[in-house]
Design a protein around this motif. Structure first.
Motif, PDB file in Angstrom:
ATOM      1  N   PHE A 155       0.948  -1.257  -0.040  1.00  0.00           N
ATOM      2  CA  PHE A 155      -0.058   0.006   0.066  1.00  0.00           C
ATOM      3  C   PHE A 155       1.068   1.382  -0.462  1.00  0.00           C
ATOM      4  O   PHE A 155       0.360   2.123  -0.540  1.00  0.00           O
ATOM      5  CB  PHE A 155      -0.399  -0.037   1.160  1.00  0.00           C
ATOM      6  N   ALA A 156       1.920   1.402   0.918  1.00  0.00           N
ATOM      7  CA  ALA A 156       2.786   2.271   0.819  1.00  0.00           C
ATOM      8  C   ALA A 156       3.883   2.241  -0.267  1.00  0.00           C
ATOM      9  O   ALA A 156       3.599   4.069  -0.557  1.00  0.00           O
ATOM     10  CB  ALA A 156       3.964   2.220   1.907  1.00  0.00           C
ATOM     11  N   ALA A 161       3.252   5.529  -5.726  1.00  0.00           N
ATOM     12  CA  ALA A 161       3.147   5.581  -7.138  1.00  0.00           C
ATOM     13  C   ALA A 161       1.989   6.912  -7.833  1.00  0.00           C
ATOM     14  O   ALA A 161       2.161   7.201  -8.784  1.00  0.00           O
ATOM     15  CB  ALA A 161       2.599   4.365  -7.822  1.00  0.00           C
ATOM     16  N   VAL A 162       1.184   6.600  -6.862  1.00  0.00           N
ATOM     17  CA  VAL A 162       0.077   7.757  -7.093  1.00  0.00           C
ATOM     18  C   VAL A 162       0.777   9.044  -6.809  1.00  0.00           C
ATOM     19  O   VAL A 162       0.627  10.005  -7.987  1.00  0.00           O
ATOM     20  CB  VAL A 162      -1.309   7.381  -6.681  1.00  0.00           C
ATOM     21  N   GLY A 358       2.787   4.392   8.779  1.00  0.00           N
ATOM     22  CA  GLY A 358       2.109   4.552   8.946  1.00  0.00           C
ATOM     23  C   GLY A 358       0.847   3.744   8.073  1.00  0.00           C
ATOM     24  O   GLY A 358      -0.548   3.666   9.377  1.00  0.00           O
ATOM     25  N   ILE A 359       1.364   2.771   7.555  1.00  0.00           N
ATOM     26  CA  ILE A 359       0.110   2.776   6.172  1.00  0.00           C
ATOM     27  C   ILE A 359       0.643   1.229   6.562  1.00  0.00           C
ATOM     28  O   ILE A 359       1.280   0.382   6.520  1.00  0.00           O
ATOM     29  CB  ILE A 359       0.099   3.148   5.565  1.00  0.00           C
ATOM     30  N   GLY A 360      -0.594   0.383   7.795  1.00  0.00           N
ATOM     31  CA  GLY A 360      -1.269  -0.490   8.163  1.00  0.00           C
ATOM     32  C   GLY A 360      -1.938  -1.088   7.537  1.00  0.00           C
ATOM     33  O   GLY A 360      -2.420  -1.088   9.038  1.00  0.00           O
ATOM     34  N   PHE A 361      -2.041  -1.699   6.925  1.00  0.00           N
ATOM     35  CA  PHE A 361      -3.199  -2.216   5.939  1.00  0.00           C
ATOM     36  C   PHE A 361      -3.958  -3.413   6.167  1.00  0.00           C
ATOM     37  O   PHE A 361      -4.382  -3.882   7.053  1.00  0.00           O
ATOM     38  CB  PHE A 361      -3.274  -1.742   4.305  1.00  0.00           C
ATOM     39  N   THR A 362      -3.313  -4.086   5.204  1.00  0.00           N
ATOM     40  CA  THR A 362      -3.274  -5.484   5.443  1.00  0.00           C
ATOM     41  C   THR A 362      -2.908  -6.845   6.174  1.00  0.00           C
ATOM     42  O   THR A 362      -3.873  -7.196   7.157  1.00  0.00           O
ATOM     43  CB  THR A 362      -2.297  -6.496   4.222  1.00  0.00           C
ATOM     44  N   VAL A 363      -2.287  -6.089   6.903  1.00  0.00           N
ATOM     45  CA  VAL A 363      -1.587  -7.023   8.835  1.00  0.00           C
ATOM     46  C   VAL A 363      -2.499  -6.205   9.684  1.00  0.00           C
ATOM     47  O   VAL A 363      -2.858  -7.079  10.590  1.00  0.00           O
ATOM     48  CB  VAL A 363       0.052  -7.121   9.042  1.00  0.00           C
TER      49      VAL A 363
END
Length: 468
Positions: A155-156, A161-162, A358-363
């Motif tokens: 996600f980071a 990329a964006v 700080g992007i802690g999405f999946t886990v």
């Protein structure tokens, strides 16, 4: 009597210095796959939110649909298969990455490993502390202390990329190594704190299966038709043992040989990782996100994120805890090891990278499900907090990275420059005696081309253009 000659002090270690060429190539290939996977992950998360908030009934029906062999204890819901099955592939890749880092990457040298390990530990301890303080003050549950401790590298990279930030290789490698160490500690947290009601017979079978897997690797037995059925058996036994099934993936990944022997272009671990990583990044993780990120985003639900101590602790842990934990850990590690920051970078770059972590999405979503498995309402609110916290962290990182984007682009282009067409960036050839001869030939060719153009322009009565 002559004064004794002072002993020269050892050179200071460079923090976030230039990577060796083979390591740089590996990092570039790994992050390229993860970036594509991160964009798919982002699409899957948005699709889940739209689906759950427009056709919530069908989303719940599909998520709760059960299938699988009941006599093996594997009659699971779609969401359960995604969390325990698909993420086992993700953690298998994480295990291979960790093994490679330990034998051939940044973690093989204890002095070099100290920095990412300390940074990752602080980046997990501080968010847990922020969550704990928030719920203690607010009178909430401590069960979710581990939710804000994880970093989602895919996600980071999608965020990078964006926003179009081409980070120099040193920062990209540090982010990847940080995520690998972060994954290791997340695995330990899942194994230690979210294991209950052990079935020792199934656990013993899983251990025997892992021993057989190791022996087959040791004797260099080849053939996917041997390893895939064995891996599925180990996974099923691990699931029924009470230990989270993803631990099976990690264990098998750690067993692969990741050191190259003479005559090998790639180790077996690197080869298998190259094959499995696209499956993990492109299929497994997006599928998990599709069935884990579908939470209600009504006004009442969003307001609750900032009023309940558990959800507020998750948001603050991800945005503030991760940023200041990683930055503070990196700074302290540099001071105590007397490392000197790369002269091309600044501490502001480390702060921006820390905020991106700080992007802690999946886990984080997985740990949220495990921490509040007996409270579906709280689970959904924790998931909403993870999404909002990750969004805030992404916005903060985007602002900090955009402030330095011109500097990053200049460093990135300098690293990629290959004017002599050798296939190796010029920055890595400057110590090569033949490098200057090749560059002189290139410049002479350019000068000769300019002279020809000037002569042609003069013959046509046109003012010749100045050399570039």
């Amino acid at each position: 009597m002559a004064a004794p000659t002072p002993t020269p002090s050892p050179p200071r270690r460079t923090l976030l210095g230039r990577l060796p060429l083979p390591e740089r190539s590996y990092v570039a290939e790994a992050l390229r796959t993860e970036t594509v996977g991160g964009i798919l992950l982002l699409v899957a998360a948005v699709a889940a939110l739209i689906w759950a908030n427009t056709f919530g009934g069908s989303y719940a029906s599909v998520s709760d649909f059960h299938f699988g062999p009941d006599f093996l204890g594997l009659d699971l819901s779609v969401a359960h298969w995604a969390a325990d099955g698909m993420l086992a592939v993700f953690f298998f890749v994480a295990g291979v990455e960790l093994k490679r880092e330990l034998v051939a990457g940044e973690l093989r040298d204890p002095k070099a490993a100290a920095l990412p390990v300390v940074a990752a530990l602080c980046g997990m301890a501080v968010p847990a502390l922020v969550y704990t303080l928030t719920v203690v003050v607010g009178g909430g549950s401590l069960a979710g202390w581990a939710v804000p401790t994880a970093t989602d590298i895919a996600f980071a990279l999608a965020v990078l990329a964006v926003i179009g930030a081409s980070l120099p290789s040193a920062l990209r490698a540090f982010l990847l190594t940080l995520a690998v160490v972060d994954d290791l500690f997340a695995i330990l947290i899942i194994a230690v704190f979210f294991t209950s009601d052990l079935n020792f017979l199934a656990l013993g079978g899983a251990v025997l299966g892992l021993a057989a897997f190791y022996l087959l690797l040791r004797f260099e037995v080849r053939g996917w038709y041997v390893y895939v059925p064995l891996a599925l058996t180990i996974w099923g036994l691990m699931y029924n043992s009470g230990v989270h099934a993803t631990i099976a993936g990690v264990a098998m990944g750690l067993m692969l040989r990741c050191s190259r022997r003479e005559g090998e272009d790639h180790s077996p671990g690197e080869h298998i990782e190259h094959l499995v990583r696209p499956v993990s990044a492109g299929i497994a993780v997006p599928l998990f996100a599709l069935f884990a990120a579908g939470v209600s985003l009504s006004g009442e639900a969003l307001a609750g994120v900032f009023t309940r101590p558990e959800t507020l602790g998750v948001v603050l842990g991800l945005v503030l805890g991760k940023t200041f934990g990683i930055f503070g850990g990196t700074y302290l590690a540099a001071r105590f090891t007397k490392a000197e920051l790369n002269k091309d970078l600044a501490w502001a770059d480390v702060l921006a990278l820390a905020s991106l972590a700080g992007i802690g999405f999946t886990v984080s979503l997985l740990i949220g499900e495990l921490a509040f498995s007996d409270d579906p309402e709280m689970t959904n609110e924790i998931k909403a907090a993870v999404l909002i916290g990750s969004l805030f962290a992404a916005l903060l990182a985007s602002v900090l990275l955009r402030l330095r984007v011109r500097r990053y682009r200049a460093l990135y282009e300098a690293e990629e420059l290959d004017e002599d067409g050798s296939g190796i960036p010029d920055i890595y050839e400057q110590g090569d005696p033949g490098y200057h001869l090749r560059m002189a030939a290139i410049y002479e060719e350019k000068a000769a081309d300019h002279r020809r153009r000037a002569e042609q322009a003069g013959a046509a009565g046109i003012e010749p253009e100045s050399p570039a």
